[in-house]
Design a protein around this motif. Structure first.
Motif, PDB file in Angstrom:
ATOM      1  N   ALA A   5      32.512 -25.738 -12.715  1.00 50.67           N
ATOM      2  CA  ALA A   5      33.681 -25.526 -13.566  1.00 50.67           C
ATOM      3  C   ALA A   5      34.872 -26.277 -13.000  1.00 50.67           C
ATOM      4  O   ALA A   5      35.124 -26.239 -11.795  1.00 50.67           O
ATOM      5  N   ARG A  11      42.806 -23.254 -17.401  1.00 53.09           N
ATOM      6  CA  ARG A  11      41.628 -22.990 -18.227  1.00 53.09           C
ATOM      7  C   ARG A  11      40.396 -23.608 -17.589  1.00 53.09           C
ATOM      8  O   ARG A  11      40.448 -24.693 -17.026  1.00 53.09           O
ATOM      9  N   LYS A  12      39.291 -22.878 -17.743  1.00 54.91           N
ATOM     10  CA  LYS A  12      38.047 -23.321 -17.141  1.00 54.91           C
ATOM     11  C   LYS A  12      37.333 -24.291 -18.088  1.00 54.91           C
ATOM     12  O   LYS A  12      37.224 -24.035 -19.281  1.00 54.91           O
ATOM     13  N   VAL A  13      36.861 -25.404 -17.513  1.00 55.49           N
ATOM     14  CA  VAL A  13      36.035 -26.338 -18.284  1.00 55.49           C
ATOM     15  C   VAL A  13      34.681 -26.421 -17.597  1.00 55.49           C
ATOM     16  O   VAL A  13      34.588 -26.831 -16.432  1.00 55.49           O
ATOM     17  N   TRP A  14      33.672 -26.004 -18.308  1.00 60.10           N
ATOM     18  CA  TRP A  14      32.311 -25.980 -17.753  1.00 60.10           C
ATOM     19  C   TRP A  14      31.650 -27.327 -17.991  1.00 60.10           C
ATOM     20  O   TRP A  14      31.761 -27.900 -19.074  1.00 60.10           O
ATOM     21  N   HIS A  34      25.036 -27.082 -24.363  1.00 61.62           N
ATOM     22  CA  HIS A  34      26.273 -26.292 -24.493  1.00 61.62           C
ATOM     23  C   HIS A  34      26.454 -25.613 -25.853  1.00 61.62           C
ATOM     24  O   HIS A  34      26.898 -24.483 -25.914  1.00 61.62           O
ATOM     25  N   PRO A  56      30.642 -32.195 -20.342  1.00 61.75           N
ATOM     26  CA  PRO A  56      31.487 -31.001 -20.408  1.00 61.75           C
ATOM     27  C   PRO A  56      31.210 -30.219 -21.698  1.00 61.75           C
ATOM     28  O   PRO A  56      30.818 -30.803 -22.706  1.00 61.75           O
ATOM     29  N   PRO A  59      36.168 -27.134 -25.495  1.00 64.45           N
ATOM     30  CA  PRO A  59      36.959 -25.903 -25.331  1.00 64.45           C
ATOM     31  C   PRO A  59      36.379 -24.756 -26.172  1.00 64.45           C
ATOM     32  O   PRO A  59      36.136 -24.928 -27.369  1.00 64.45           O
ATOM     33  N   SER A  64      33.119 -22.776 -21.099  1.00 66.66           N
ATOM     34  CA  SER A  64      34.487 -23.312 -21.130  1.00 66.66           C
ATOM     35  C   SER A  64      35.407 -22.318 -21.828  1.00 66.66           C
ATOM     36  O   SER A  64      35.047 -21.772 -22.876  1.00 66.66           O
TER      37      SER A  64
END
Lengths: 271, 403
Positions: A5, A11-14, A34, A56, A59, A64
């Protein structure tokens, strides 16, 4: 394969990463990593044999964090500029499918200098008169309370295509798969519902700004984004070759014909 | 306010009664005068002593021909004099500018001499498609619009609304509503805790939009009561309402015989696309993703694909069990609704009398019988129950309204 992450503006982005070599940013579509599965699909694994694939989650997708300030595609593009900063990616290959392809095209018209090579697969984002992008929202509502046949038909070459049945089964699928699917639809409703559906009117007249070589791939039987959209991308991106059609495949080309699609992409990137 | 002139093979031939239902089915030769008929039914309710008349907003469907309930309300201000005019409600996210709703409601309140009950609703699945309203932020948009409208009724203008979705430089409402501090606000919901919480915070009334009334209605009442208490408020029956249908005739047998065609027309045609799994149910699902993903995960845990909805009932016994449409003699209907009130502790009943293609004279007869023989019993019984259970309650408040 490893997931991690990033933290961007709280904010988390995986994201998932796989392979070594030149960086390739992969932006996902609907029947994809995803948006449905938490792991790579065979298509990505094949790409990762010759480069470093970074994927990624958009959002609000997978792990994420959601961003309630995302209203239009521009907001997602800006999000990705920050992701690129965090990843320190100055120049990279960019591959996007469906909504991911739309984001890729929007990134490329704004920052052509960042893109080494661009691949759009069944990309949405364009308005083509008389060729509306399909209504995935209505088709995501089950028929007879439990059938997703028309959704599968939209995303694949046919409703009973084996990958389609595995990814979008009738009734209830695996809980987390269902949640990922919902998250992808929720993000789509933010950026792709209005205007109906999945386009940004000015994008077409901006495509001439793209300087990198581009490869446009479409499924022969794409029932979601009409082929004329692929033809338009191929015509208006200056350094693009002819539209490549994968025969027998629907919208989710990379799922239905992973080897053929990955080979096309890898060869293009290595040219 | 259904479109009552569909052919018998509608269900067989057509995929949905909502959004995509072909408008070539509209027949001017048959439909001439239809609005007048419905307006007259509502006006009859006023004459019969119902506490109010309820209108709602729907688009592109055969279930309810009121894309603009405010227009019908406007007509009612001129042909009724007593009952509340309940609009439940204007679908706020469908309006580009909430001030239009604030203005029209203020006009209606003035025109009706302060009889407006102002309902706000966010709209559901079909409306999402009708008006191309993105789902993900409808709840945020809805509450911003609702709060702006109420502020425009209460605060002196001009003021600037520095909102996320509806920024406005000059909010300065002319006319103001007649009722002070502002008309009562009613909000429909389907048991979502967040809607109940937002309603409680603002002191509004909550309406359960479900059409079936089993244990869930009672649970909704308990949940709402808990939410109110959490916000330092107290439940009383007139803070809560339910939507139901009824048909009353001289005997049980006659009631069923007279209303059955209209009931099945309503269930099979009007609910197709809304509360039937046949066709494509647009009301709730992943294609209308208005709740957060975490809430969706919870919903999916107990989700049963293909479960029956109200319009999927196959016979009269199943329909009776749903407690959605209560049919019978005045005694039967009074007994069954009384039992529902007793259990659900509900003060506001929004009752639909005209169902599907039910002929006007039958709807009117049923309304009359209800007003003469059922309503007095309900008022009497609920008065005793409510004053016992809720000391200090104002029983003068409305108890029944016609839908």
């Amino acid at each position: 394969m490893s997931g991690r992450a990033l933290e961007i503006n709280g904010r988390k982005v995986w994201l998932l990463e796989n392979g070594d070599g030149a960086p390739l940013l992969y932006l996902h579509g609907f029947a994809d990593v995803h948006s449905l599965k938490d792991s790579w699909l065979p298509f990505h694994e094949q790409l990762a044999q010759s480069c470093r694939v970074i994927a990624p989650a958009h959002p609000g997708c997978a792990q994420s964090d959601e961003n309630k300030d995302v209203d239009v595609i521009e907001d997602v593009v800006f999000h990705y500029l920050e992701v690129l900063d965090a990843l320190r990616l100055d120049k990279f290959d960019l591959v996007g499918h469906c909504l991911g392809g739309w984001i890729a095209a929007e990134l490329a018209v704004r920052h052509p200098e960042k893109i080494r090579k661009l691949v759009l697969i069944g990309a949405s984002g364009l308005f083509v008169q008389g060729a509306l992008i399909g209504d995935i929202f209505m088709n995501a509502q089950p028929e007879f309370g439990s059938s997703y046949a028309t959704l599968r038909e939209m995303l694949f070459s046919s409703a009973d295509q084996p990958n389609a049945l595995e990814m979008f089964p009738d009734g209830k699928g695996e809980l987390e798969d269902e949640v990922r699917r919902y998250q992808m639809l929720r993000l789509s409703s933010r950026v792709g519902f209005k205007p109906p559906y999945f386009y940004n009117l000015p994008l077409k007249n901006r495509l001439h700004r793209i300087t990198s070589p581009a490869l446009i791939i479409w499924g022969e039987k794409d029932g979601f984004v009409p082929r004329s959209h692929g033809e338009t991308f191929a015509k208006l991106i200056p350094n693009s070759g002819e539209l490549k059609i994968i025969s027998g495949a629907g919208h989710s080309v990379h799922v239905e014909k992973p080897e053929e699609t990955a080979k096309l992409v890898s060869e293009f990137l290595q040219q | 306010m259904a479109y009552p002139y569909l052919d018998k093979d509608f269900d067989e031939k057509e995929y949905s009664g909502w959004v995509t239902v072909p408008n070539k089915l509209w027949d001017n030769n048959k439909a001439r005068g239809l609005y007048q008929e419905y307006i007259d039914q509502l006006a009859l309710a006023d004459e019969l002593g119902f506490d109010g008349m309820v209108l709602n907003e729907h688009h592109q469907n055969i279930y309810g021909l009121m894309p603009s309930p405010n227009m019908i309300a406007s007509a009612l201000t001129q042909c009724t004099s007593r009952g509340k005019i309940v609009i439940l409600g204007n679908l706020l996210p469908l309006h580009m500018n909430p001030m239009r709703v604030a203005e029209e409601y203020a006009m209606l309140d003035q025109m009706s001499n302060g009889r407006l009950i102002a309902g706000f609703a966010p709209g559901g699945g079909p409306e999402t498609f009708n008006y191309d309203v993105p789902s993900a932020n409808t709840r945020e948009k809805f509450w911003e619009a609702a709060d702006l409208i109420v502020r425009s009724w209460t605060d002196d203008g001009p003021f600037a609304h520095e909102g996320r979705y509806y920024p406005l430089r000059y909010v300065n409402l002319w006319p103001k509503p007649l009722q002070k501090p502002f008309p009562p606000v009613w909000i429909p919901g389907s048991r979502s805790p967040s809607t109940m919480t937002e309603v409680a915070k603002r002191g509004y009334c909550y309406f359960l939009s479900s059409r079936s009334h089993g244990g869930e209605t009672h649970r909704a009442q308990q949940e709402f009561a808990q939410v109110l208490e959490k916000h330092g408020d107290q439940y009383q029956p007139f803070r809560f309402g339910i939507l139901m249908s009824t048909y009353v005739a001289e005997t049980d047998q006659q009631a069923r015989a007279e209303c059955e065609e209209g009931v099945w027309y309503f269930l099979k045609n009007c609910l197709k696309g809304h509360l039937r799994k046949v066709g494509r149910q647009l009301t709730y699902g992943p294609g209308v993703p208005y709740i957060p993903a975490a809430a969706w995960r919870e919903y999916m845990k107990s989700y049963q694909p293909g479960r029956k909805l109200l319009g999927d009932v196959e016979n009269w016994e199943e329909l009776e069990a749903s407690q959605s449409i209560i049919v019978g003699s005045p005694e039967t209907v009074a007994r069954r609704i009384s039992a529902l009130i007793e259990k659900a502790k509900v003060g506001n009943l929004l009752i639909q009398f005209q169902l599907g293609n039910m002929p006007d004279h039958l709807a009117r007869k049923s309304m009359k019988l209800f007003a003469e023989k059922v309503a007095p019993i309900l008022r009497h019984d609920s008065l005793i129950q409510f004053t016992k259970e809720y000391p200090g309650i104002n029983v003068e408040q409305s108890a029944q309204a016609v839908h």
